[in-house]
Design a protein around this motif. Sequence first.
Motif, PDB file in Angstrom:
ATOM      1  N   ASN A 146      -2.594   0.506  -4.123  1.00 36.06           N
ATOM      2  CA  ASN A 146      -2.277  -0.829  -3.631  1.00 36.06           C
ATOM      3  C   ASN A 146      -1.727  -1.615  -4.807  1.00 36.06           C
ATOM      4  N   LEU A 147      -0.476  -2.016  -4.697  1.00 34.90           N
ATOM      5  CA  LEU A 147       0.195  -2.744  -5.772  1.00 34.90           C
ATOM      6  C   LEU A 147       0.641  -4.089  -5.219  1.00 34.90           C
ATOM      7  N   ARG A 148       0.186  -5.160  -5.862  1.00 33.80           N
ATOM      8  CA  ARG A 148       0.562  -6.495  -5.395  1.00 33.80           C
ATOM      9  C   ARG A 148       0.844  -7.403  -6.586  1.00 33.80           C
ATOM     10  N   ALA A 149       1.697  -8.378  -6.344  1.00 34.59           N
ATOM     11  CA  ALA A 149       2.052  -9.335  -7.392  1.00 34.59           C
ATOM     12  C   ALA A 149       0.852 -10.213  -7.721  1.00 34.59           C
ATOM     13  N   ASP A 150       0.720 -10.562  -8.984  1.00 35.10           N
ATOM     14  CA  ASP A 150      -0.330 -11.477  -9.431  1.00 35.10           C
ATOM     15  C   ASP A 150       0.163 -12.903  -9.211  1.00 35.10           C
ATOM     16  N   HIS A 170      -1.266  -6.526  -9.846  1.00 39.94           N
ATOM     17  CA  HIS A 170      -2.586  -5.922  -9.722  1.00 39.94           C
ATOM     18  C   HIS A 170      -2.381  -4.577  -9.038  1.00 39.94           C
ATOM     19  N   LEU A 171      -2.890  -3.524  -9.654  1.00 36.86           N
ATOM     20  CA  LEU A 171      -2.778  -2.191  -9.079  1.00 36.86           C
ATOM     21  C   LEU A 171      -4.191  -1.655  -8.881  1.00 36.86           C
ATOM     22  N   GLN A 172      -4.441  -1.103  -7.685  1.00 40.93           N
ATOM     23  CA  GLN A 172      -5.750  -0.543  -7.389  1.00 40.93           C
ATOM     24  C   GLN A 172      -5.593   0.867  -6.856  1.00 40.93           C
ATOM     25  N   LEU A 173      -6.358   1.788  -7.438  1.00 40.89           N
ATOM     26  CA  LEU A 173      -6.480   3.169  -6.968  1.00 40.89           C
ATOM     27  C   LEU A 173      -7.966   3.420  -6.795  1.00 40.89           C
ATOM     28  N   LYS A 174      -8.407   3.569  -5.555  1.00 41.08           N
ATOM     29  CA  LYS A 174      -9.832   3.694  -5.235  1.00 41.08           C
ATOM     30  C   LYS A 174     -10.583   2.525  -5.862  1.00 41.08           C
ATOM     31  N   ASN A 175     -11.549   2.803  -6.750  1.00 42.80           N
ATOM     32  CA  ASN A 175     -12.321   1.710  -7.350  1.00 42.80           C
ATOM     33  C   ASN A 175     -11.796   1.317  -8.735  1.00 42.80           C
ATOM     34  N   GLN A 176     -10.656   1.862  -9.136  1.00 40.22           N
ATOM     35  CA  GLN A 176     -10.058   1.514 -10.421  1.00 40.22           C
ATOM     36  C   GLN A 176      -9.037   0.395 -10.231  1.00 40.22           C
ATOM     37  N   ARG A 177      -9.124  -0.603 -11.089  1.00 36.56           N
ATOM     38  CA  ARG A 177      -8.209  -1.751 -10.998  1.00 36.56           C
ATOM     39  C   ARG A 177      -7.519  -1.946 -12.337  1.00 36.56           C
ATOM     40  N   ASN A 204       0.874  -1.171   0.000  1.00 38.39           N
ATOM     41  CA  ASN A 204       0.000   0.000   0.000  1.00 38.39           C
ATOM     42  C   ASN A 204       0.913   1.224   0.000  1.00 38.39           C
ATOM     43  N   ILE A 205       0.913   1.958  -1.091  1.00 36.43           N
ATOM     44  CA  ILE A 205       1.853   3.057  -1.290  1.00 36.43           C
ATOM     45  C   ILE A 205       1.106   4.381  -1.206  1.00 36.43           C
ATOM     46  N   PRO A 206       1.412   5.203  -0.192  1.00 35.66           N
ATOM     47  CA  PRO A 206       0.731   6.497  -0.064  1.00 35.66           C
ATOM     48  C   PRO A 206       1.171   7.474  -1.152  1.00 35.66           C
ATOM     49  N   CYS A 207       0.231   8.308  -1.577  1.00 35.16           N
ATOM     50  CA  CYS A 207       0.466   9.308  -2.618  1.00 35.16           C
ATOM     51  C   CYS A 207       0.010  10.672  -2.115  1.00 35.16           C
ATOM     52  N   GLU A 208       0.236  11.704  -2.934  1.00 37.91           N
ATOM     53  CA  GLU A 208      -0.207  13.041  -2.551  1.00 37.91           C
ATOM     54  C   GLU A 208      -1.732  13.117  -2.527  1.00 37.91           C
ATOM     55  N   LEU A 209      -2.236  14.149  -1.906  1.00 39.57           N
ATOM     56  CA  LEU A 209      -3.664  14.424  -1.799  1.00 39.57           C
ATOM     57  C   LEU A 209      -4.436  13.317  -1.078  1.00 39.57           C
ATOM     58  N   GLY A 210      -3.759  12.600  -0.179  1.00 38.33           N
ATOM     59  CA  GLY A 210      -4.412  11.577   0.628  1.00 38.33           C
ATOM     60  C   GLY A 210      -4.762  10.295  -0.118  1.00 38.33           C
ATOM     61  N   GLN A 211      -4.295  10.166  -1.342  1.00 43.22           N
ATOM     62  CA  GLN A 211      -4.574   8.952  -2.104  1.00 43.22           C
ATOM     63  C   GLN A 211      -3.568   7.865  -1.739  1.00 43.22           C
ATOM     64  N   SER A 212      -3.876   6.655  -2.120  1.00 41.63           N
ATOM     65  CA  SER A 212      -2.913   5.569  -1.988  1.00 41.63           C
ATOM     66  C   SER A 212      -3.180   4.551  -3.079  1.00 41.63           C
TER      67      SER A 212
END
Length: 166
Positions: free
Chosen positions: A75-79, A87-94, A65-73
């Motif tokens: 989630n990057l994990r190996a498949d 697999h990369l997830q930003l909010k509801n985008q995958r 779980n990698i924090p980003c600017e503007l309070g976003q994060s």
Amino acid sequence: MAIHRNLMLARLVAAAGASLFLLGAQAASEPQRKAKPASAKPAAVAPVPLNDEELLLSTQVSIGNIPCELGQSVNLRADADAPGYFHLQLKNQRFHMRPVASATGALRLEDQARGAVWLQLANKSMLMGPGQRLADECMSPLQAAYAEHLKHNPAPNLLDVAQKSR
């Protein structure tokens, strides 16, 4: 009496015919409900196997779980089912990302189907979508430590290095 009986019979036949007609019309107006096959999920497309260079690149990707600017994060994990993919997830985008060789030295992951690119530098990462930056200033603990190191020990200016070598 025979006429009366025939008239009653004719009305009965007409009523039965009308009922059958109405039932048929109702059945025709309802959508057909077909039994769904046991596997209603669409078949997943098998990812293209990676070459040796891409597999080597995948070992350098910062995950978690990698924090980003503007309070976003992000989630990057190996498949687990596709070596070297993520697999990369930003909010509801995958996104389903694969490593791609880069001439700049940046580590690059791409989801070509969705037009997303994850760029990982030594001191930060960013997620680009079609025509826009989705997340910036994303830092794993290792990247945050390197960014702090650069504040106190900036990298030499490439133009200064070129002038000194003359």
